[in-house]
Write a protein that holds these residues in place. Structure first.
Motif, PDB file in Angstrom:
ATOM      1  N   TYR A 215       0.785  -1.238  -0.105  1.00  0.00           N
ATOM      2  CA  TYR A 215       0.061  -0.056  -0.136  1.00  0.00           C
ATOM      3  C   TYR A 215       0.938   1.261   0.126  1.00  0.00           C
ATOM      4  N   ARG A 216       1.993   1.088   0.579  1.00  0.00           N
ATOM      5  CA  ARG A 216       2.942   2.513   0.796  1.00  0.00           C
ATOM      6  C   ARG A 216       3.240   2.737  -0.649  1.00  0.00           C
ATOM      7  N   ALA A 217       4.048   1.610  -1.423  1.00  0.00           N
ATOM      8  CA  ALA A 217       4.276   1.537  -2.713  1.00  0.00           C
ATOM      9  C   ALA A 217       3.320   2.236  -3.617  1.00  0.00           C
ATOM     10  N   GLN A 218       1.896   1.650  -3.547  1.00  0.00           N
ATOM     11  CA  GLN A 218       1.048   2.084  -4.425  1.00  0.00           C
ATOM     12  C   GLN A 218       0.637   3.722  -4.290  1.00  0.00           C
ATOM     13  N   MET A 219       0.812   4.352  -2.931  1.00  0.00           N
ATOM     14  CA  MET A 219       0.734   5.510  -2.769  1.00  0.00           C
ATOM     15  C   MET A 219       1.915   6.328  -3.086  1.00  0.00           C
ATOM     16  N   ASN A 220       2.984   5.804  -3.487  1.00  0.00           N
ATOM     17  CA  ASN A 220       4.281   6.368  -3.988  1.00  0.00           C
ATOM     18  C   ASN A 220       4.814   7.396  -2.610  1.00  0.00           C
ATOM     19  N   MET A 221       4.738   6.622  -1.430  1.00  0.00           N
ATOM     20  CA  MET A 221       5.152   7.259  -0.426  1.00  0.00           C
ATOM     21  C   MET A 221       6.413   6.732   0.272  1.00  0.00           C
ATOM     22  N   SER A 222       7.348   7.721   0.994  1.00  0.00           N
ATOM     23  CA  SER A 222       8.515   6.862   1.283  1.00  0.00           C
ATOM     24  C   SER A 222       8.263   6.544   2.750  1.00  0.00           C
ATOM     25  N   GLN A 223       9.088   5.546   3.259  1.00  0.00           N
ATOM     26  CA  GLN A 223       8.950   5.298   4.871  1.00  0.00           C
ATOM     27  C   GLN A 223       8.912   6.412   5.737  1.00  0.00           C
ATOM     28  N   GLU A 224       9.538   7.731   5.471  1.00  0.00           N
ATOM     29  CA  GLU A 224       9.737   8.784   6.280  1.00  0.00           C
ATOM     30  C   GLU A 224       8.349   9.368   6.438  1.00  0.00           C
ATOM     31  N   VAL A 225       7.770   9.668   5.052  1.00  0.00           N
ATOM     32  CA  VAL A 225       6.421  10.189   5.092  1.00  0.00           C
ATOM     33  C   VAL A 225       5.351   9.378   5.727  1.00  0.00           C
ATOM     34  N   LEU A 226       5.412   8.108   5.537  1.00  0.00           N
ATOM     35  CA  LEU A 226       4.442   7.284   6.188  1.00  0.00           C
ATOM     36  C   LEU A 226       4.495   7.126   7.856  1.00  0.00           C
ATOM     37  N   ALA A 227       5.936   7.373   8.045  1.00  0.00           N
ATOM     38  CA  ALA A 227       6.006   7.165   9.668  1.00  0.00           C
ATOM     39  C   ALA A 227       5.509   8.569  10.096  1.00  0.00           C
ATOM     40  N   GLU A 228       5.474   9.794   9.435  1.00  0.00           N
ATOM     41  CA  GLU A 228       4.976  11.116  10.115  1.00  0.00           C
ATOM     42  C   GLU A 228       3.779  10.924  10.112  1.00  0.00           C
ATOM     43  N   LYS A 229       2.963  10.407   9.113  1.00  0.00           N
ATOM     44  CA  LYS A 229       1.383  10.258   9.090  1.00  0.00           C
ATOM     45  C   LYS A 229       0.731   9.298  10.049  1.00  0.00           C
TER      46      LYS A 229
ATOM     47  N   TYR B 157       2.658   8.849  12.978  1.00  0.00           N
ATOM     48  CA  TYR B 157       3.456   9.208  14.225  1.00  0.00           C
ATOM     49  C   TYR B 157       4.268   8.292  14.944  1.00  0.00           C
ATOM     50  N   VAL B 158       5.114   7.765  14.092  1.00  0.00           N
ATOM     51  CA  VAL B 158       6.085   6.602  14.503  1.00  0.00           C
ATOM     52  C   VAL B 158       7.574   7.012  13.737  1.00  0.00           C
ATOM     53  N   SER B 159       8.316   6.334  14.061  1.00  0.00           N
ATOM     54  CA  SER B 159       9.707   6.568  13.592  1.00  0.00           C
ATOM     55  C   SER B 159       9.836   5.705  12.205  1.00  0.00           C
ATOM     56  N   ARG B 160      10.841   6.271  11.082  1.00  0.00           N
ATOM     57  CA  ARG B 160      11.031   5.573   9.928  1.00  0.00           C
ATOM     58  C   ARG B 160      11.496   4.057  10.090  1.00  0.00           C
ATOM     59  N   GLN B 161      12.125   3.827  11.401  1.00  0.00           N
ATOM     60  CA  GLN B 161      12.677   2.773  11.573  1.00  0.00           C
ATOM     61  C   GLN B 161      11.636   1.670  11.952  1.00  0.00           C
ATOM     62  N   THR B 162      10.568   2.315  12.599  1.00  0.00           N
ATOM     63  CA  THR B 162       9.531   1.513  13.256  1.00  0.00           C
ATOM     64  C   THR B 162       8.779   0.933  11.762  1.00  0.00           C
ATOM     65  N   ILE B 163       8.408   1.981  10.787  1.00  0.00           N
ATOM     66  CA  ILE B 163       8.238   1.440   9.530  1.00  0.00           C
ATOM     67  C   ILE B 163       8.839   0.489   8.663  1.00  0.00           C
ATOM     68  N   SER B 164      10.309   0.553   8.857  1.00  0.00           N
ATOM     69  CA  SER B 164      11.071  -0.541   8.441  1.00  0.00           C
ATOM     70  C   SER B 164      10.742  -1.749   9.028  1.00  0.00           C
ATOM     71  N   ASN B 165      10.791  -1.931  10.407  1.00  0.00           N
ATOM     72  CA  ASN B 165      10.559  -2.842  11.015  1.00  0.00           C
ATOM     73  C   ASN B 165       9.380  -3.689  10.811  1.00  0.00           C
ATOM     74  N   TRP B 166       8.170  -2.822  10.635  1.00  0.00           N
ATOM     75  CA  TRP B 166       7.094  -3.638  10.139  1.00  0.00           C
ATOM     76  C   TRP B 166       6.972  -4.232   8.758  1.00  0.00           C
ATOM     77  N   GLU B 167       7.732  -3.250   7.956  1.00  0.00           N
ATOM     78  CA  GLU B 167       7.625  -3.974   6.598  1.00  0.00           C
ATOM     79  C   GLU B 167       8.722  -5.260   6.232  1.00  0.00           C
ATOM     80  N   THR B 168       9.788  -5.139   7.307  1.00  0.00           N
ATOM     81  CA  THR B 168      10.456  -6.529   7.571  1.00  0.00           C
ATOM     82  C   THR B 168       9.765  -7.465   8.153  1.00  0.00           C
ATOM     83  N   GLY B 169       8.909  -7.321   8.917  1.00  0.00           N
ATOM     84  CA  GLY B 169       8.097  -8.448   9.764  1.00  0.00           C
ATOM     85  C   GLY B 169       9.103  -8.737  10.984  1.00  0.00           C
ATOM     86  N   LYS B 170       9.741  -7.721  11.357  1.00  0.00           N
ATOM     87  CA  LYS B 170      10.673  -7.853  12.899  1.00  0.00           C
ATOM     88  C   LYS B 170       9.641  -7.575  13.940  1.00  0.00           C
ATOM     89  N   ASN B 171       8.644  -6.510  13.612  1.00  0.00           N
ATOM     90  CA  ASN B 171       7.757  -6.442  14.745  1.00  0.00           C
ATOM     91  C   ASN B 171       6.392  -6.055  13.985  1.00  0.00           C
TER      92      ASN B 171
END
Length: 193
Positions: free
Chosen positions: A10-24, A26-40
């Protein structure tokens, strides 16, 4: 789990970076990365925010995870039923075979042991009946379908429900005949000794 790939998709469909999604959300970019890699995985509040940002229902966002969780729950239920049935089968066999030898070799103490064994067997029988009622499985065909991880279609289910009263009568009659045969065999064996 597929939630990580759903977020990434869904992030790729909206052409959104991890940083932009993180701001929307209210989490860090690292948190988005962890969600996308399945770490948490995101908490419920973050899931709600993600579904708003992606403009999809919460169900669509986690649909793959829900299906996987349902399958895992079903497998756990099947394993629980199979283990209960195995324990009950062994206990029932012990209840059939042990009363005469216990009485012969242990006297009245043997009967006390047998009554304890019988109590444990009845406990497991009630657990299995409770489990069968909770999952609406009574007939042999329903039980086999359940242990194979399947459900009967509506027509077959109604046919099986119609058979239940007849099967209960046959079960009582069959149990009486089996009890008579076992008692006769045990009496014969007891007379040999």
């Amino acid at each position: 789990m597929e939630l990580s790939s759903q977020i990434k998709k869904y992030r790729a469909q909206m052409n959104m970076s991890q940083e932009v999604l993180a701001e929307k959300v209210y989490v860090s970019r690292q948190t988005i990365s962890n969600w996308e890699t399945g770490k948490n995985y995101p908490d419920i509040h973050s899931l709600l925010l993600l579904s708003n940002v992606f403009n999809v229902s919460l169900d669509e966002l986690i649909k793959g995870d829900v299906e996987i969780m349902k399958e895992e729950i079903k497998q756990e239920e099947i394993q629980k039923f199979n283990s209960l049935a195995g324990i009950y089968a062994v206990l029932l066999l012990a209840c059939i075979v042990t009363p005469i030898p216990l009485l012969k070799f242990c006297g009245w103490w043997g009967m006390a042991i047998y009554l304890v064994l019988l109590g444990i067997t009845l406990y497991y029988a009630f657990k299995i009946e409770k489990f069968k009622k909770a999952n609406d499985i009574q007939t042999y065909k329903e039980i086999v379908a359940f242990t194979n991880g399947e459900r009967l279609d509506d027509i077959t289910k109604h046919r099986e429900e119609g058979k239940r009263p007849y099967q209960k009568v046959l079960l009582v009659f069959g149990s009486a005949v089996l009890t008579f045969v076992v008692c006769a065999v045990m009496a014969f064996v007891l007379n040999l000794f």
